[in-house]
Design a protein around this motif. Structure first.
Motif, PDB file in Angstrom:
ATOM      1  N   CYS A 220      84.130 -56.002 -12.566  1.00 64.11           N
ATOM      2  CA  CYS A 220      84.879 -54.934 -11.890  1.00 64.11           C
ATOM      3  C   CYS A 220      84.130 -54.448 -10.653  1.00 64.11           C
ATOM      4  N   HIS A 221      84.893 -53.925  -9.688  1.00 69.22           N
ATOM      5  CA  HIS A 221      84.353 -53.303  -8.484  1.00 69.22           C
ATOM      6  C   HIS A 221      84.715 -51.822  -8.494  1.00 69.22           C
ATOM      7  N   VAL A 222      83.753 -50.982  -8.138  1.00 69.38           N
ATOM      8  CA  VAL A 222      83.986 -49.546  -8.056  1.00 69.38           C
ATOM      9  C   VAL A 222      83.663 -49.110  -6.631  1.00 69.38           C
ATOM     10  N   GLY A 223      84.659 -48.576  -5.944  1.00 73.40           N
ATOM     11  CA  GLY A 223      84.511 -48.232  -4.539  1.00 73.40           C
ATOM     12  C   GLY A 223      83.730 -46.951  -4.308  1.00 73.40           C
ATOM     13  N   SER A 224      83.268 -46.782  -3.097  1.00 73.64           N
ATOM     14  CA  SER A 224      82.466 -45.621  -2.715  1.00 73.64           C
ATOM     15  C   SER A 224      83.228 -44.311  -2.899  1.00 73.64           C
ATOM     16  N   PHE A 225      82.489 -43.260  -3.212  1.00 74.39           N
ATOM     17  CA  PHE A 225      83.000 -41.888  -3.316  1.00 74.39           C
ATOM     18  C   PHE A 225      84.052 -41.730  -4.420  1.00 74.39           C
ATOM     19  N   SER A 226      84.045 -42.607  -5.393  1.00 74.84           N
ATOM     20  CA  SER A 226      84.995 -42.485  -6.492  1.00 74.84           C
ATOM     21  C   SER A 226      84.356 -41.748  -7.669  1.00 74.84           C
ATOM     22  N   PHE A 227      85.212 -41.291  -8.578  1.00 77.30           N
ATOM     23  CA  PHE A 227      84.755 -40.563  -9.769  1.00 77.30           C
ATOM     24  C   PHE A 227      85.405 -41.173 -11.000  1.00 77.30           C
ATOM     25  N   LEU A 228      84.574 -41.437 -12.024  1.00 73.39           N
ATOM     26  CA  LEU A 228      85.049 -42.008 -13.278  1.00 73.39           C
ATOM     27  C   LEU A 228      84.886 -40.964 -14.372  1.00 73.39           C
ATOM     28  N   GLY A 229      85.979 -40.534 -14.952  1.00 70.41           N
ATOM     29  CA  GLY A 229      85.951 -39.466 -15.945  1.00 70.41           C
ATOM     30  C   GLY A 229      85.221 -39.856 -17.222  1.00 70.41           C
ATOM     31  N   GLY A 230      84.792 -38.852 -17.961  1.00 71.52           N
ATOM     32  CA  GLY A 230      84.036 -39.071 -19.183  1.00 71.52           C
ATOM     33  C   GLY A 230      84.795 -39.892 -20.204  1.00 71.52           C
ATOM     34  N   GLY A 231      84.126 -40.852 -20.810  1.00 70.51           N
ATOM     35  CA  GLY A 231      84.745 -41.691 -21.815  1.00 70.51           C
ATOM     36  C   GLY A 231      85.694 -42.737 -21.284  1.00 70.51           C
ATOM     37  N   SER A 232      85.735 -42.923 -19.981  1.00 65.19           N
ATOM     38  CA  SER A 232      86.649 -43.906 -19.400  1.00 65.19           C
ATOM     39  C   SER A 232      86.224 -45.323 -19.756  1.00 65.19           C
ATOM     40  N   VAL A 233      87.201 -46.168 -19.992  1.00 66.13           N
ATOM     41  CA  VAL A 233      86.974 -47.605 -20.153  1.00 66.13           C
ATOM     42  C   VAL A 233      87.630 -48.284 -18.957  1.00 66.13           C
ATOM     43  N   VAL A 234      86.819 -48.676 -18.002  1.00 63.03           N
ATOM     44  CA  VAL A 234      87.325 -49.204 -16.736  1.00 63.03           C
ATOM     45  C   VAL A 234      87.383 -50.721 -16.845  1.00 63.03           C
ATOM     46  N   SER A 235      88.581 -51.271 -16.863  1.00 66.58           N
ATOM     47  CA  SER A 235      88.748 -52.710 -17.021  1.00 66.58           C
ATOM     48  C   SER A 235      89.280 -53.383 -15.764  1.00 66.58           C
ATOM     49  N   GLN A 236      89.584 -52.572 -14.715  1.00 65.11           N
ATOM     50  CA  GLN A 236      90.020 -53.107 -13.435  1.00 65.11           C
ATOM     51  C   GLN A 236      89.354 -52.317 -12.320  1.00 65.11           C
ATOM     52  N   ASP A 237      89.550 -52.741 -11.082  1.00 65.94           N
ATOM     53  CA  ASP A 237      88.849 -52.144  -9.956  1.00 65.94           C
ATOM     54  C   ASP A 237      89.271 -50.700  -9.705  1.00 65.94           C
ATOM     55  N   VAL A 238      88.324 -49.937  -9.179  1.00 64.64           N
ATOM     56  CA  VAL A 238      88.582 -48.568  -8.736  1.00 64.64           C
ATOM     57  C   VAL A 238      88.382 -48.544  -7.217  1.00 64.64           C
ATOM     58  N   PRO A 239      89.441 -48.402  -6.414  1.00 66.55           N
ATOM     59  CA  PRO A 239      89.275 -48.396  -4.960  1.00 66.55           C
ATOM     60  C   PRO A 239      88.504 -47.163  -4.478  1.00 66.55           C
ATOM     61  N   LYS A 240      88.110 -47.208  -3.226  1.00 64.55           N
ATOM     62  CA  LYS A 240      87.380 -46.105  -2.610  1.00 64.55           C
ATOM     63  C   LYS A 240      88.128 -44.782  -2.752  1.00 64.55           C
ATOM     64  N   TYR A 241      87.335 -43.712  -2.943  1.00 63.01           N
ATOM     65  CA  TYR A 241      87.782 -42.316  -2.889  1.00 63.01           C
ATOM     66  C   TYR A 241      88.619 -41.871  -4.085  1.00 63.01           C
ATOM     67  N   MET A 242      88.783 -42.707  -5.075  1.00 63.48           N
ATOM     68  CA  MET A 242      89.749 -42.381  -6.124  1.00 63.48           C
ATOM     69  C   MET A 242      89.087 -41.886  -7.399  1.00 63.48           C
ATOM     70  N   MET A 243      89.886 -41.288  -8.252  1.00 65.50           N
ATOM     71  CA  MET A 243      89.431 -40.739  -9.520  1.00 65.50           C
ATOM     72  C   MET A 243      90.212 -41.405 -10.636  1.00 65.50           C
ATOM     73  N   VAL A 244      89.483 -41.859 -11.674  1.00 66.17           N
ATOM     74  CA  VAL A 244      90.143 -42.498 -12.817  1.00 66.17           C
ATOM     75  C   VAL A 244      89.658 -41.845 -14.104  1.00 66.17           C
ATOM     76  N   ALA A 245      90.460 -41.990 -15.141  1.00 66.95           N
ATOM     77  CA  ALA A 245      90.092 -41.477 -16.466  1.00 66.95           C
ATOM     78  C   ALA A 245      90.957 -42.164 -17.498  1.00 66.95           C
ATOM     79  N   GLY A 246      90.485 -42.157 -18.725  1.00 63.21           N
ATOM     80  CA  GLY A 246      91.285 -42.642 -19.832  1.00 63.21           C
ATOM     81  C   GLY A 246      90.863 -43.992 -20.353  1.00 63.21           C
ATOM     82  N   ASP A 247      91.492 -44.390 -21.443  1.00 60.41           N
ATOM     83  CA  ASP A 247      91.285 -45.688 -22.073  1.00 60.41           C
ATOM     84  C   ASP A 247      92.653 -46.348 -22.218  1.00 60.41           C
ATOM     85  N   ARG A 248      92.926 -47.396 -21.469  1.00 56.36           N
ATOM     86  CA  ARG A 248      92.204 -47.898 -20.329  1.00 56.36           C
ATOM     87  C   ARG A 248      92.372 -46.954 -19.149  1.00 56.36           C
ATOM     88  N   ALA A 249      91.333 -46.968 -18.278  1.00 51.92           N
ATOM     89  CA  ALA A 249      91.314 -45.992 -17.197  1.00 51.92           C
ATOM     90  C   ALA A 249      92.514 -46.155 -16.267  1.00 51.92           C
TER      91      ALA A 249
END
Length: 331
Positions: A220-249
């Motif tokens: 996976c790729h995680v872009g700059s200035f992004s935020f990953l919420g607690g307990g997240s399971v990140v199985s795909q890319d997170v683009p720049k500046y974005m916020m993700v959370a959840g299972d799957r994120a």
């Protein structure tokens, strides 16, 4: 009579303790190619330092430490009791190994640590990877930049093959019990909260913040200035500046707090929000496909252009795609 015996025994024990734990001074003159290294270092007598190890000026080595024959320590490095340096390991200036820290491995390859890094209590940095495809005869590598704070019980592994490297940049805070697996590429000024786990070949850019117990799938790729919420399971890319959370994120909007803290202007944030809504929150069935909505975004500012490019990169054939999103996810 018994009091006198106890007093005599206590005095003898104090004398023995003072003798055993008093530091002694060594001066090394070790030739390496055309250079000569001189070191005036404080080395505790219970530590084992190979005579071929190269020590910089002002190195301090506490009790029960060990340093391998091919290790190089820069000026001002400090090893707390029970810390160890194995294999072909190079520490820059002013690095600190806390109690129980282990750096390097006796397998082929090397571990290179920059300057002003702290390796926390019982952290393990630069050891063999956990990839079953790894062959013990292959060289493996870890490169760490400067000014990183690697906290207690963290594990960071070398690469899985000689043609790759595990790389960590500058100024990262890697909190307790994090794991960075083989062949990861970590940028600068990231914050990984406790128990953040990165599988092999993960790439994290700059100024990324993960909350506790975040898990990131391999490749996976995680872009700059992004935020990953607690307990997240990140199985795909997170683009720049974005916020993700959840299972799957899933995408939950822009990382507005992080962008504001990092000095993005009101105009930049407003333009990013407009672009995000156009791409991810359009409920109009006539708005076209995802790729069409992406192409319809008009931008002037560099920040918007960078976000669009990050999204397009994640859609490439050799990438894992973007984390899922919902129309109701707001910014």
């Amino acid at each position: 009579m018994s009091i006198m015996r106890r007093s005599s025994f206590s005095s003898s024990l104090r004398i023995f303790h003072t003798f055993l734990f008093h530091p002694r001074f060594f001066s090394y003159h070790v030739a390496d190619e055309d250079r000569v290294y001189t070191s005036n270092s404080i080395i505790h007598p219970t530590s084992i330092v190979h005579p071929n190890a190269i020590l910089g000026l002002g190195v301090s080595i506490g009790p029960f430490c060990s340093i391998s024959s091919s290790a190089k320590l820069g000026n001002g490095c400090k090893l707390y009791p029970g810390s160890h340096i194995f294999g072909n390991t190079d520490l820059g200036d002013n690095c600190m190994l806390m109690t129980g820290a282990v750096v390097g491995d006796d397998y082929p390859g090397c571990t290179v640590i920059g300057s002003n890094n702290t390796i926390g209590y019982h952290a393990v940095v630069g050891v063999k990877c956990q990839d079953l495809k790894y062959k013990p005869e292959d060289a493996c590598y870890l490169e760490v930049g400067n000014n990183n704070d690697i906290r207690e019980h963290t594990s960071i592994h070398r690469s899985s093959k000689s043609t790759d490297r595990t790389v960590i940049g500058d100024g990262n805070l890697i909190m307790g019990a994090c794991h960075i697996a083989h062949d990861c590429k970590i940028g600068d000024n990231n914050i990984f909260a406790n128990n953040t786990l990165l599988a092999g070949h993960v790439e994290v850019e700059d100024y990324v913040h993960t909350a506790g117990a975040t898990v990131i799938h391999q490749f996976c790729h995680v872009g700059s200035f992004s935020f990953l919420g607690g307990g997240s399971v990140v199985s795909q890319d997170v683009p720049k500046y974005m916020m993700v959370a959840g299972d799957r994120a899933e995408l939950r909007g822009l990382n507005l707090v992080g962008l504001t803290r990092r000095g993005f202007t009101i105009e930049e944030i407003r333009s990013l929000k407009t672009a995000y809504r156009k791409i991810f929150m359009c409920g109009d069935t006539t708005a076209g496909s995802f790729e069409e909505r992406l192409a319809q975004v008009v931008y002037i500012l560099t920040a918007v252009r960078d976000m669009l490019q990050s999204i397009r990169n994640s859609l490439a054939k050799d990438r894992r795609g973007i984390c899922k999103y919902r129309y109701w996810s707001g910014s």
